[in-house]
Scaffold this active site. Sequence first.
Site, mmCIF file in Angstrom:
data_model
loop_
_atom_site.group_PDB
_atom_site.id
_atom_site.type_symbol
_atom_site.label_atom_id
_atom_site.label_comp_id
_atom_site.label_asym_id
_atom_site.label_seq_id
_atom_site.Cartn_x
_atom_site.Cartn_y
_atom_site.Cartn_z
ATOM 1 N N HIS A 3 -52.177 -65.227 -30.150
ATOM 2 C CA HIS A 3 -51.592 -66.565 -30.031
ATOM 3 C C HIS A 3 -50.729 -66.760 -28.789
ATOM 4 O O HIS A 3 -50.632 -67.864 -28.272
ATOM 5 C CB HIS A 3 -50.893 -66.968 -31.320
ATOM 6 C CG HIS A 3 -51.893 -67.377 -32.370
ATOM 7 N ND1 HIS A 3 -52.342 -66.508 -33.328
ATOM 8 C CD2 HIS A 3 -52.598 -68.516 -32.524
ATOM 9 C CE1 HIS A 3 -53.260 -67.114 -34.049
ATOM 10 N NE2 HIS A 3 -53.435 -68.339 -33.593
ATOM 11 N N GLU A 21 -63.636 -69.454 -41.087
ATOM 12 C CA GLU A 21 -63.026 -68.351 -40.330
ATOM 13 C C GLU A 21 -63.283 -66.991 -40.959
ATOM 14 O O GLU A 21 -62.926 -65.964 -40.387
ATOM 15 C CB GLU A 21 -61.502 -68.528 -40.262
ATOM 16 C CG GLU A 21 -61.066 -69.849 -39.691
ATOM 17 C CD GLU A 21 -59.565 -69.905 -39.446
ATOM 18 O OE1 GLU A 21 -59.141 -69.614 -38.323
ATOM 19 O OE2 GLU A 21 -58.824 -70.238 -40.391
ATOM 20 N N ASP A 72 -60.790 -66.155 -35.480
ATOM 21 C CA ASP A 72 -60.663 -65.343 -36.691
ATOM 22 C C ASP A 72 -62.025 -64.890 -37.203
ATOM 23 O O ASP A 72 -62.161 -63.760 -37.677
ATOM 24 C CB ASP A 72 -59.909 -66.120 -37.775
ATOM 25 C CG ASP A 72 -58.410 -66.039 -37.541
ATOM 26 O OD1 ASP A 72 -57.925 -64.924 -37.274
ATOM 27 O OD2 ASP A 72 -57.725 -67.070 -37.604
ATOM 28 N N CYS A 112 -63.416 -74.892 -33.061
ATOM 29 C CA CYS A 112 -62.120 -75.059 -32.385
ATOM 30 C C CYS A 112 -61.552 -73.710 -31.932
ATOM 31 O O CYS A 112 -60.430 -73.638 -31.461
ATOM 32 C CB CYS A 112 -61.138 -75.797 -33.281
ATOM 33 S SG CYS A 112 -60.819 -74.929 -34.813
HETATM 34 C C1 PEP Z 1 -59.456 -69.662 -34.901
HETATM 35 O O1 PEP Z 1 -59.196 -68.729 -35.659
HETATM 36 O O2 PEP Z 1 -60.481 -69.706 -34.196
HETATM 37 C C2 PEP Z 1 -58.537 -70.795 -34.781
HETATM 38 C C3 PEP Z 1 -58.841 -71.850 -34.059
HETATM 39 O O3 PEP Z 1 -57.325 -70.670 -35.385
HETATM 40 P P1 PEP Z 1 -56.116 -69.806 -34.771
HETATM 41 O O4 PEP Z 1 -56.506 -69.335 -33.416
HETATM 42 O O5 PEP Z 1 -54.922 -70.679 -34.749
HETATM 43 O O6 PEP Z 1 -56.009 -68.691 -35.774
HETATM 44 MG MG MG Z 2 -57.621 -68.987 -37.124
#
Ligand code: PEP
Ligand code: MG
Length: 596
Positions: free
Chosen positions: A198, A440, A464, A511
């Site tokens: 993140h 995910e 994920d 996403c």
């Molecule tokens: C993902 O897991 O691809 C996602 C968009 O969520 P995050 O990156 O916030 O876990």
């Molecule tokens: Mg995620």
Amino acid sequence: MDRNFEEEIVLSGIPAAPGITFGEAFVVYADEMPISSEPIDPSKVKGEIERFEAALNRTREELADLHRALAAEMGEEHAKILDSHIMMLGDELMKEETLETVRNENVNAAYAFSRIIDRTLKAFDKMEDQYLRERSEDIRDVRKRVIRNYFGQKSEGLADIKRKAIIVAHNLTPSDTVGFKKKFVLGFVSDTGGSTSHAAIIARSLGIPAVVGLGDFSSRVRPFDRLIVDGLSGQVILHPKPETEELYRKARDRFHEMEKELLKIKDYPAVTLDGRTIELSGNIETADEVQEVIDHGARGIGLFRTEYFFITRGTLPGEEEQYRYYQNVIRRMAPDPVLFRTLDVGGDKLAAWVEDNVEANPFMGWRGIRFTLSRKDILRTQLRAMYRAAAHGRARIMFPMVSIVDEVRQALAICAEVREDLKRERYQFGEKVEIGIMIETPSAVAMADTLAREVDFFSIGSNDLIQYALAVDRGNSRISYLYNPLHPAILRLIDDTVRAAHKNNIWVGICGEMVADARVRGALLLIGLGLDEFSANAYLIPEIKKIIRSITYDETRALVKKALKKSTASEVAALLNAFIEDKRPELMEFIPRGPV
Ligand code: PEP
Ligand code: MG
């Protein structure tokens, strides 16, 4: 030591956010930072000894100052707690042993000193006498101080950064990065992390070049050392030579030219040459990023990571505060949609107000929908704020980290209750909010046909999904070679998800950072896999649009058909490279490369 004459060192890490930046290091020292054990050149031994002696002297002065201040404020008696620190520092034996290790083994002094202290600590830990055992904390403190001074660090913390610099850290948390003051942070590099951890995602959103997974880099850099960070190729150059600076300056100019060129198509539709339109939206973590998304030509927000509003504060935000925050984003994006993701804390995103948030396996633990279903008070408040904000534009809501169907049914029931409550209380709220889930986990893919009958849409969280499907921690640089969005296993999972969605007449988007990671190759596959929507960081939107506009859907479908039959990620990459080189050479520039 004159730093202008230090040797240039080139290191390769994981490219985390694109762009090239130049500047001086701002080193954030962790309490127990890694210290390089690599041998040093014998010609450097003398310098090491001087550096260590200077560190001891500085620490002695620091402790004497502290002693005086404590005595003046709280009395001599209190100041005595520092006596044992001062005594330890004066220990000639420890100093001699350190210097001898440096001379005999050609290692740096910080490493030699740490080794000797570790041995002493082990001996202390075995002691029967509690008083003596407790002195081990003093020894640890002395070590920390000496090492900090050895690296020439004052006690700068990330929060008080006041000069333009490149942040160098062992590890950065998402909340560290979200607090970055953009005008000071030129770039960042860290020893740990992967391209979808993140902290990397935030760097991308902020447009700050970043490289992660650099091993023990932070222990080799000193404050004010000159650095180049190339977030495109993942290279970091310490003490660059003038000719290297020149090379990278040219590469940076080329990159900026390309960005400018791409922005020219920002208002054109995202449609393939044979007429297939793809919804193109932006990912945001905070409301500050909305303008960037608009400026890069996205038609909506496809992922609003609402948890950042929760993790950057010490207490839980209430309904009114959240309502105002969400409403502001909805109004600015209207008439385009805003897709709110409900709180996704857990994993590497920790909030100070969550009690008992330390877990052995946080990514497999209490995160996403698991967390919100066990704290329904928090979920209800958030949903109320989202539904109320939806009255001012177009909203969608989705739930993260779904692994079983019951979770979705429970969440939908709560949404229905919230709508009923708002109606009874005579609030204005969005009546036509689509509700979806993130795909995910591998179990969500396996159950996608059932899940598709429950919701209005899917959004694939590839970050994920890859981590769970390939069993590879997305933040662990040691095994990042396994984290590959082009792996046929991932393509098959996405293919299954899209088929299940379309069979049940719902739309499906993505996403995750798959395009950010695999760039043009990822985009070609995702178009061919039949995704209806792409959501990405603002900076990537013009590039994805360019790719969509340069290709026919039919060509990409043919590519996907072949890719699904491949055995390895490198076979898939080779297939795509050959296609691009042969058929779309103008897209070659989107394959990540170094400066030359
Ligand atoms: C993902 O897991 O691809 C996602 C968009 O969520 P995050 O990156 O916030 O876990
Ligand atoms: Mg995620």
